[in-house]
Design an enzyme around this catalytic site. Structure first.
Site, PDB file in Angstrom:
ATOM      1  N   GLY A   1       0.813  -1.213   0.000  1.00  0.00           N
ATOM      2  CA  GLY A   1       0.000   0.000   0.000  1.00  0.00           C
ATOM      3  C   GLY A   1       0.846   1.263   0.000  1.00  0.00           C
ATOM      4  O   GLY A   1       0.359   2.351  -0.278  1.00  0.00           O
ATOM      5  N   ASN A   2       2.145   1.108   0.302  1.00  0.00           N
ATOM      6  CA  ASN A   2       3.066   2.234   0.281  1.00  0.00           C
ATOM      7  C   ASN A   2       3.534   2.435  -1.162  1.00  0.00           C
ATOM      8  O   ASN A   2       3.876   1.478  -1.843  1.00  0.00           O
ATOM      9  CB  ASN A   2       4.253   1.957   1.208  1.00  0.00           C
ATOM     10  CG  ASN A   2       5.113   3.168   1.414  1.00  0.00           C
ATOM     11  OD1 ASN A   2       5.698   3.680   0.469  1.00  0.00           O
ATOM     12  ND2 ASN A   2       5.209   3.620   2.651  1.00  0.00           N
ATOM     13  N   GLN A   3       3.566   3.675  -1.621  1.00  0.00           N
ATOM     14  CA  GLN A   3       3.875   3.975  -3.019  1.00  0.00           C
ATOM     15  C   GLN A   3       5.361   4.259  -3.276  1.00  0.00           C
ATOM     16  O   GLN A   3       5.728   4.638  -4.384  1.00  0.00           O
ATOM     17  CB  GLN A   3       3.037   5.183  -3.458  1.00  0.00           C
ATOM     18  CG  GLN A   3       1.554   4.908  -3.367  1.00  0.00           C
ATOM     19  CD  GLN A   3       0.707   6.163  -3.558  1.00  0.00           C
ATOM     20  OE1 GLN A   3       1.114   7.266  -3.198  1.00  0.00           O
ATOM     21  NE2 GLN A   3      -0.471   5.976  -4.112  1.00  0.00           N
ATOM     22  N   PHE A   4       6.216   4.030  -2.288  1.00  0.00           N
ATOM     23  CA  PHE A   4       7.638   4.350  -2.422  1.00  0.00           C
ATOM     24  C   PHE A   4       8.253   3.750  -3.679  1.00  0.00           C
ATOM     25  O   PHE A   4       8.844   4.446  -4.503  1.00  0.00           O
ATOM     26  CB  PHE A   4       8.402   3.882  -1.177  1.00  0.00           C
ATOM     27  CG  PHE A   4       9.876   4.139  -1.240  1.00  0.00           C
ATOM     28  CD1 PHE A   4      10.388   5.370  -0.873  1.00  0.00           C
ATOM     29  CD2 PHE A   4      10.759   3.156  -1.661  1.00  0.00           C
ATOM     30  CE1 PHE A   4      11.751   5.624  -0.933  1.00  0.00           C
ATOM     31  CE2 PHE A   4      12.121   3.407  -1.730  1.00  0.00           C
ATOM     32  CZ  PHE A   4      12.619   4.639  -1.363  1.00  0.00           C
TER      33      PHE A   4
END
Length: 157
Positions: free
Chosen positions: A37-40
């Site tokens: 869910g993290n867009q890094f």
């Protein structure tokens, strides 16, 4: 007590991206920004024109090929869950030693305002290094669209 990861870095790195502390999913997977869910990673792969992959070795290679180091401000902390707001009894990493070992790092990017705040509290700004706070890639930062984050990250990196 939760322990952060060793940095992803080599002597060719000129930039350093700093988070605060790995979240639960990242600690479970033993990977930086392991929560999908993290867009890094999506941000970085898009910026460098590469097809997104979930292979961690490919992710680390993307960083090294672009002279980017990755680390966290905190080495240890106590925290329920993954929110930075739950951090307590924190201990910062040894940045004096780090910068001596990797003197080519001249730009530091914080992946959140919290990372910058902990850095300022425990480390302080170092002369000769340029600092920038990026919009958080966290899925919890829903106030900004991916496209807007990408535009800002791309203009800065």
């Amino acid at each position: 007590m939760k322990k952060a990861f060793a940095p992803i870095v080599d002597t060719s790195c000129t930039m350093l991206i700093l988070g605060t502390m790995p979240g639960e999913k990242s600690l479970e997977l033993q990977e930086y920004y392991g929560n999908r869910g993290n867009q890094f990673w999506k941000l970085l792969f898009t910026i460098f024109g590469r097809e997104m992959t979930h292979n961690y070795d490919d992710k680390k290679a993307l960083l090294k090929n672009n002279h980017i180091a990755l680390w966290d401000v905190l080495e240890y902390c106590e925290r329920e869950g993954s929110l930075d707001s739950n951090i307590k009894n924190e201990v910062a990493n040894d940045f004096t030693k780090f910068y001596k070992e990797y003197p080519n790092i001249k730009k530091v990017f914080f992946s959140s305002k919290n990372a910058a705040a902990y850095y300022d509290k425990y480390v302080g700004r170092v002369e000769g290094i340029e600092y920038t706070v990026l919009p958080s890639p966290s899925g919890a930062n829903a106030t900004m669209s991916f496209d807007k984050k990408l535009e800002i990250w791309k203009s800065i990196l």
